[in-house]
Design a protein around this motif. Sequence first.
Motif, PDB file in Angstrom:
ATOM      1  N   VAL A 164       0.814  -1.067   0.121  1.00 54.05           N
ATOM      2  CA  VAL A 164      -0.099  -0.004   0.079  1.00 54.05           C
ATOM      3  C   VAL A 164       1.059   1.264  -0.024  1.00 54.05           C
ATOM      4  CG1 VAL A 164      -1.892  -1.277   1.053  1.00 54.05           C
ATOM      5  CG2 VAL A 164      -0.178   0.002   2.486  1.00 54.05           C
ATOM      6  N   PRO A 165       0.448   2.446  -0.373  1.00 57.68           N
ATOM      7  CA  PRO A 165       1.286   3.494  -0.440  1.00 57.68           C
ATOM      8  C   PRO A 165       2.116   4.078   0.844  1.00 57.68           C
ATOM      9  CG  PRO A 165      -0.944   4.082  -1.374  1.00 57.68           C
ATOM     10  CD  PRO A 165      -1.011   2.585  -0.898  1.00 57.68           C
ATOM     11  N   THR A 166       1.552   3.504   1.952  1.00 56.25           N
ATOM     12  CA  THR A 166       2.285   3.758   3.422  1.00 56.25           C
ATOM     13  C   THR A 166       3.695   3.006   3.255  1.00 56.25           C
ATOM     14  OG1 THR A 166       0.065   4.080   4.445  1.00 56.25           O
ATOM     15  CG2 THR A 166       2.159   3.379   5.844  1.00 56.25           C
ATOM     16  N   HIS A 167       3.438   1.763   2.600  1.00 54.01           N
ATOM     17  CA  HIS A 167       4.788   1.073   2.678  1.00 54.01           C
ATOM     18  C   HIS A 167       5.550   1.744   1.522  1.00 54.01           C
ATOM     19  CE1 HIS A 167       2.090  -2.847   3.541  1.00 54.01           C
ATOM     20  NE2 HIS A 167       2.330  -2.168   4.530  1.00 54.01           N
ATOM     21  N   PHE A 168       5.187   2.420   0.368  1.00 52.24           N
ATOM     22  CA  PHE A 168       6.217   3.008  -0.270  1.00 52.24           C
ATOM     23  C   PHE A 168       6.767   4.156   0.442  1.00 52.24           C
ATOM     24  CE2 PHE A 168       3.416   2.217  -4.212  1.00 52.24           C
ATOM     25  CZ  PHE A 168       3.768   0.835  -4.094  1.00 52.24           C
ATOM     26  N   GLN A 169       5.868   4.737   1.204  1.00 46.72           N
ATOM     27  CA  GLN A 169       6.498   5.956   1.686  1.00 46.72           C
ATOM     28  C   GLN A 169       7.719   5.768   2.898  1.00 46.72           C
ATOM     29  OE1 GLN A 169       6.014   9.402   1.218  1.00 46.72           O
ATOM     30  NE2 GLN A 169       7.847   9.344   2.054  1.00 46.72           N
ATOM     31  N   ARG A 170       7.483   4.256   3.574  1.00 45.72           N
ATOM     32  CA  ARG A 170       8.520   3.762   4.787  1.00 45.72           C
ATOM     33  C   ARG A 170       9.633   3.397   3.904  1.00 45.72           C
ATOM     34  NH1 ARG A 170       4.652   0.656   8.827  1.00 45.72           N
ATOM     35  NH2 ARG A 170       3.453   2.405   9.694  1.00 45.72           N
ATOM     36  N   LEU A 171       9.434   2.751   2.693  1.00 43.83           N
ATOM     37  CA  LEU A 171      10.807   2.219   1.915  1.00 43.83           C
ATOM     38  C   LEU A 171      11.519   3.611   1.616  1.00 43.83           C
ATOM     39  CD1 LEU A 171       9.223  -0.398  -0.255  1.00 43.83           C
ATOM     40  CD2 LEU A 171      10.918  -0.879   1.431  1.00 43.83           C
ATOM     41  N   LEU A 172      10.982   4.512   0.958  1.00 44.31           N
ATOM     42  CA  LEU A 172      11.542   5.946   0.498  1.00 44.31           C
ATOM     43  C   LEU A 172      12.148   6.585   1.822  1.00 44.31           C
ATOM     44  CD1 LEU A 172       8.950   7.132  -1.889  1.00 44.31           C
ATOM     45  CD2 LEU A 172      11.159   6.297  -2.334  1.00 44.31           C
ATOM     46  N   ASP A 173      11.402   6.541   2.887  1.00 45.58           N
ATOM     47  CA  ASP A 173      12.362   7.177   4.163  1.00 45.58           C
ATOM     48  C   ASP A 173      13.564   6.335   4.588  1.00 45.58           C
ATOM     49  OD1 ASP A 173      10.331   9.064   4.214  1.00 45.58           O
ATOM     50  OD2 ASP A 173       8.981   8.215   5.252  1.00 45.58           O
ATOM     51  N   LEU A 174      13.832   5.360   4.180  1.00 48.60           N
ATOM     52  CA  LEU A 174      14.884   4.697   4.504  1.00 48.60           C
ATOM     53  C   LEU A 174      16.307   5.526   4.268  1.00 48.60           C
ATOM     54  CD1 LEU A 174      14.533   0.898   3.536  1.00 48.60           C
ATOM     55  CD2 LEU A 174      14.696   1.702   5.923  1.00 48.60           C
ATOM     56  N   PRO A 175      17.395   5.480   5.008  1.00 45.41           N
ATOM     57  CA  PRO A 175      18.412   5.996   4.466  1.00 45.41           C
ATOM     58  C   PRO A 175      19.045   5.922   3.210  1.00 45.41           C
ATOM     59  CG  PRO A 175      18.569   5.129   7.161  1.00 45.41           C
ATOM     60  CD  PRO A 175      17.562   4.592   6.547  1.00 45.41           C
ATOM     61  N   ALA A 176      19.513   6.869   2.765  1.00 43.99           N
ATOM     62  CA  ALA A 176      20.114   6.708   1.185  1.00 43.99           C
ATOM     63  C   ALA A 176      21.126   5.348   1.119  1.00 43.99           C
ATOM     64  CB  ALA A 176      20.610   8.048   0.828  1.00 43.99           C
ATOM     65  N   GLY A 177      21.877   5.449   2.181  1.00 46.79           N
ATOM     66  CA  GLY A 177      22.960   4.071   2.103  1.00 46.79           C
ATOM     67  C   GLY A 177      22.211   2.853   1.921  1.00 46.79           C
ATOM     68  N   VAL A 178      21.225   2.811   2.807  1.00 52.06           N
ATOM     69  CA  VAL A 178      20.415   1.458   2.600  1.00 52.06           C
ATOM     70  C   VAL A 178      19.702   1.268   1.470  1.00 52.06           C
ATOM     71  CG1 VAL A 178      18.484   0.293   3.738  1.00 52.06           C
ATOM     72  CG2 VAL A 178      20.155   1.453   5.308  1.00 52.06           C
ATOM     73  N   ARG A 179      19.232   2.137   1.012  1.00 49.09           N
ATOM     74  CA  ARG A 179      18.655   2.104  -0.262  1.00 49.09           C
ATOM     75  C   ARG A 179      19.515   1.768  -1.396  1.00 49.09           C
ATOM     76  NH1 ARG A 179      15.044   7.410  -1.310  1.00 49.09           N
ATOM     77  NH2 ARG A 179      14.677   6.218  -3.464  1.00 49.09           N
ATOM     78  N   VAL A 180      20.620   2.552  -1.637  1.00 47.69           N
ATOM     79  CA  VAL A 180      21.594   2.350  -2.567  1.00 47.69           C
ATOM     80  C   VAL A 180      22.060   0.937  -2.516  1.00 47.69           C
ATOM     81  CG1 VAL A 180      23.633   3.342  -3.625  1.00 47.69           C
ATOM     82  CG2 VAL A 180      21.832   4.964  -2.832  1.00 47.69           C
ATOM     83  N   GLY A 181      22.269   0.344  -1.298  1.00 54.76           N
ATOM     84  CA  GLY A 181      22.951  -0.765  -1.431  1.00 54.76           C
ATOM     85  C   GLY A 181      22.122  -2.120  -1.624  1.00 54.76           C
ATOM     86  N   ALA A 182      20.867  -1.769  -1.760  1.00 54.94           N
ATOM     87  CA  ALA A 182      19.959  -2.916  -2.160  1.00 54.94           C
ATOM     88  C   ALA A 182      19.712  -2.961  -3.761  1.00 54.94           C
ATOM     89  CB  ALA A 182      18.492  -2.579  -1.311  1.00 54.94           C
TER      90      ALA A 182
END
Length: 521
Positions: free
Chosen positions: A269-287
């Motif tokens: 759901v969109p709430t999940h998207f926002q929580r993923l986007l709120d992760l630290p940039a380093g965590v996101r880039v590393g996945a």
Amino acid sequence: MSTVVNSERADPQHPSVPSTPGAWLLGQRDPTRPAIVIDGKTKTFGELISKVNQLSNKFMELGLSRGDVVAGLLLNGSEYYEIALACTQSGLYFVPINTHLAAPEVEYIVRNSNASVLIAHAELADKVIGRVDDAVQHLVTIGSSPAGWSSYESFTDVSDDTPATRSLGSLMMYTSGTTGRPKGVRRPLPDATPESSLGPGGQLLATIGIPPGQPGRHLVCSPVYHAAPGATSLLILHSGHTIYILPSFNAEDVLRSISDNAITSSHMVPTHFQRLLDLPAGVRVGADVSSMQVLLHAGAPCPPATKRAMIDWFGPVLWEYLGSTEGRAATCSSQEWLEHPGTVGRPDPGALVLRGLDGEQAAPGEEGTIYFKASPFEYLGDPEKTAAARWGDFTTSGDVGRFDDDGYLYVLDRRADLILTGGVNVYPAEVEGALLQHPGVNDVGVVGVADPEWGQKVVAVVQLASGFNGDDDLRTALEQHVREQIAGFKRPREYIFVEDFPRSAAGKVSRAKLRELADGQ
């Protein structure tokens, strides 16, 4: 195991689309294929269907017959799929119950559905122990068993894992009515094979890029009791994909699972998207999210900035759909949404219509209630509500929208008073009813206020009873009071205390004025 089921090379309704094989057939044809992975442990299709068939035989041994009901109060796990598959090949209805409901709410659904069997995880059994013993013939727990209950392990310990007979069953999901009282959406059970129900689902999967029968890995990160993630993952399991199950949504765990397991599809759901986007940039880039092919989302309007950011990150793999427990109304690809921002898709002509306030079909650009074609159903025990939701061959869940000149649908409202928070429905009347039972509340109105994380948050505007002050002590008391009455996701996140309450001369609450009060805080 020697289950024999029929298989066709193509869906007879859509000859160009390969048929969905069905988990039952895969258990026979490809028994070592991974079916479910949870906590690092894998259950193959052969192991899954062996358990399913044992469960089917147990239901028959207990004397359950076509149209009887099995209810489940279940955490995320393989048991949901075992029970669903057993019921849907045994001519039974399976009722998954929201695990966040308060004990009286759970009791109501168990009794209203007339369940013959209730299966609950031990961690949740306190919601029903001593409440439904007189109503349910067979009580089963997964885990430690209280007095008078059977353990799931012994309940499914049946030597024969070949079902004697097989017939089509169905899920019976509960959805709240406009008064907040849950209603079961019950579909008729035709005299047909279990596999006969898989054709339309296979067509849908093919449309969104999941060809039936092809390997894939689907991540379940939402509660399976909910119609959308539960039924979607069940259909994808029937298609032959492996289901990876998380106990709940944790953004970092979800992203890690996508990366480590090369997940190809999921439902959020969109709430999940926002929580993923709120992760630290380093965590996101590393996945590594390059494996994702289809990311379904529904349950609430998705903020445009959030959706664009997800498409930029994951690629054009997002598929949005408009639907409800009653059925699915429209589906939209990332490309369509980018070309027509805000749309929920372009339904096939004749599959969806808008009915204006004058009762006639609305023209392009005009607002109207959304009516869509769905398989026949009834609201259990409520023929008036069933009739009110129909318009000829179409049905509605009360959403309002409009078409543009190209036939793309835009949702304008999600029912006048309904609150959508974190992808789930909250009906104000139910929350108001709980709050009015507190002696400090003279009158109350509940509304949804825009929230960047949840989409909307639940806000209660309270007129104080004589002798009470709108202080922190009362807020704490009200929070404790509703905690005992209703599920957590329904509880107000904010309380506003007023002296004068906005009701009309006819006694109707002015929700527009309530929203003004809430927005002004």
